[in-house]
Design a protein around this motif. Structure first.
Motif, PDB file in Angstrom:
ATOM      1  N   UNK A   1      -2.516   0.945  -4.797  1.00 35.48           N
ATOM      2  CA  UNK A   1      -3.495   1.788  -4.099  1.00 35.48           C
ATOM      3  C   UNK A   1      -4.496   0.818  -3.478  1.00 35.48           C
ATOM      4  N   UNK A   2      -4.550   0.731  -2.150  1.00 42.27           N
ATOM      5  CA  UNK A   2      -5.412  -0.289  -1.551  1.00 42.27           C
ATOM      6  C   UNK A   2      -6.892   0.018  -1.744  1.00 42.27           C
ATOM      7  N   UNK A   3      -7.644  -1.055  -1.744  1.00 45.62           N
ATOM      8  CA  UNK A   3      -9.091  -0.970  -1.942  1.00 45.62           C
ATOM      9  C   UNK A   3      -9.759  -1.011  -0.568  1.00 45.62           C
ATOM     10  N   UNK A   4     -10.736  -0.125  -0.338  1.00 45.85           N
ATOM     11  CA  UNK A   4     -11.395  -0.056   0.963  1.00 45.85           C
ATOM     12  C   UNK A   4     -12.793  -0.673   0.920  1.00 45.85           C
TER      13      UNK A   4
ATOM     14  N   UNK B   1      -8.838  11.095   2.302  1.00 43.72           N
ATOM     15  CA  UNK B   1      -9.702  10.789   3.452  1.00 43.72           C
ATOM     16  C   UNK B   1      -9.413   9.407   4.008  1.00 43.72           C
ATOM     17  N   UNK B   2      -9.120   8.463   3.148  1.00 47.86           N
ATOM     18  CA  UNK B   2      -8.951   7.079   3.583  1.00 47.86           C
ATOM     19  C   UNK B   2      -7.569   6.766   4.093  1.00 47.86           C
ATOM     20  N   UNK B   3      -6.563   7.476   3.633  1.00 48.72           N
ATOM     21  CA  UNK B   3      -5.179   7.142   3.971  1.00 48.72           C
ATOM     22  C   UNK B   3      -4.890   7.392   5.443  1.00 48.72           C
TER      23      UNK B   3
ATOM     24  N   UNK C   1       0.836  -1.203   0.000  1.00 48.52           N
ATOM     25  CA  UNK C   1       0.000   0.000   0.000  1.00 48.52           C
ATOM     26  C   UNK C   1       0.868   1.249   0.000  1.00 48.52           C
ATOM     27  N   UNK C   2       0.594   2.146  -0.920  1.00 48.35           N
ATOM     28  CA  UNK C   2       1.351   3.398  -1.015  1.00 48.35           C
ATOM     29  C   UNK C   2       1.119   4.267   0.223  1.00 48.35           C
TER      30      UNK C   2
ATOM     31  N   UNK D   1     -14.634   1.777  -4.651  1.00 45.20           N
ATOM     32  CA  UNK D   1     -13.235   1.435  -4.358  1.00 45.20           C
ATOM     33  C   UNK D   1     -12.850   1.863  -2.936  1.00 45.20           C
ATOM     34  N   UNK D   2     -13.283   3.060  -2.571  1.00 44.39           N
ATOM     35  CA  UNK D   2     -12.881   3.610  -1.273  1.00 44.39           C
ATOM     36  C   UNK D   2     -13.911   3.335  -0.176  1.00 44.39           C
ATOM     37  N   UNK D   3     -14.858   2.449  -0.453  1.00 47.13           N
ATOM     38  CA  UNK D   3     -15.790   2.028   0.583  1.00 47.13           C
ATOM     39  C   UNK D   3     -16.705   3.119   1.104  1.00 47.13           C
ATOM     40  N   UNK D   4     -17.100   4.033   0.228  1.00 43.20           N
ATOM     41  CA  UNK D   4     -18.067   5.076   0.590  1.00 43.20           C
ATOM     42  C   UNK D   4     -19.460   4.519   0.289  1.00 43.20           C
TER      43      UNK D   4
END
Lengths: 221, 221
Positions: free
Chosen positions: A194-197, B218-220, A159-160, B101-104
């Motif tokens: 770029x990690x996936x959430x 926001x996610x990092x 993860x970056x 992707x970012x779980x929003x």
């Protein structure tokens, strides 16, 4: 007056082969032409287009022929963006704009990356094309000879967000469908992603979007 | 056998008015249909398309009619994405994929934002449309009544790299040409921006790209 040979030349410049042969490219539209004229880009001809240019878009009726700039020497003093077989003109155009936004001077492209002076790329870059030093070259010798750390972007890298990135380096982005090619894989010292959430089913990020997010990461530090 | 009334219905679903009237939308292509069938999305009909569906693309010859899901209740327990008059279908589609992707979970759109079940949006979202709760509503009452801090994205806000962002909040992105509308401006408590590192002449970031970079920020954390 526009003579037949000029029309023939301009039409031929829609193709990469003739752009390289003549060292010229064509842009259409007053906005981008004005922007290019305010840069170091050398203009060859300007035309107020009319029905003679059938088959081209010619928005606002103006068309410019510019000299393709010779790539300047690459300084290894900042992040350098390397594109390995990016094929979609819209993606390349967006990436060049992102390089401009984030102050990246050099974009190095594999020979099979779409031509930066392709009309569709130009449409997407706007004036940014004039501010970025774009070099087409074989990536393996370029990467092997460079003094900077090399980061490749993968679906399954580190993860970056969790690794400390240096102040300068090489960032490689790969092909839309196949990612980074095998030969270049071997040279990439660090594999990042770029990690996936959300759910793991989400479609992967587009290469231009990944470039934007990664350049943001590099610059924020 | 496909009867005339079905063909008429399917063609009518190209228009927002009829999609809302029937509560149905159409998708084409085996890949996205398979993905939607594996989600909670309710299928109404599946067709192996043939020449009868003239005027539609029907890649791979398959076409699905699905029920437009009813928006679920919004939980104010995470970041919520708010779109104020995003008009381009490709941008909305990309933004929905980014949310996925970012779980929003929740994307709230002004009524004049392009319809998420527009065929061009669906083409850009892929299966993500099934995983995001999309609500169309007037933004002023929605924002006024919400308990979270509100961040608006502007060309000239505070750099998002320099401010500490909370764990949850509202992030507003505005129209492609005009940004956030005047009424919503008044409610945005914090004005943020993505700073430019290159020459100030670079063309501004596209709204979908800005969304990607901001969600990454926001996610990092």
């Amino acid at each position: 007056m526009v003579v037949k040979s000029q029309i023939r030349l301009i039409k031929s410049l829609q193709q990469k082969k003739y752009r390289n042969e003549h060292g010229l490219f064509v842009v259409e539209g007053i906005k981008v032409i004005k922007e290019l004229l305010s840069t170091d880009m050398q203009v060859a001809e300007l035309y107020c287009s009319d029905a003679k240019f059938r088959g081209m878009h010619t928005p606002n009726g103006i068309l410019g022929v510019f000299h393709i700039p010779k790539p300047s020497k690459i300084h290894f003093s900042d992040w350098i963006l390397v594109l390995d077989s990016v094929r979609d003109p819209g993606n390349l155009g967006t990436i060049i704009r992102l390089a401009d936004w984030y102050g990246i001077e050099h974009v190095v492209c594999s020979p099979d990356t779409v031509d930066a002076y392709n009309p569709k790329v130009l449409q997407a870059t706007m004036g940014s094309i004039a501010r970025i030093n774009i070099t087409y070259t074989d990536l393996v010798p370029f990467l092997s000879g460079n003094p900077l750390p090399i980061y490749g972007t993968y679906m399954t890298g580190t993860s970056v967000y969790t690794i400390a990135m240096p102040k300068k380096g090489i960032l490689i982005l790969g092909n839309e469908a196949n990612g980074i090619s095998n030969n270049v894989n071997l040279i990439a010292q660090q594999k990042i992603s770029i990690p996936q959430y959300g759910e793991q089913t989400a479609e992967s990020l587009n290469v231009a979007m990944a470039t934007g997010i990664l350049l943001s990461e590099l610059r924020r530090k």
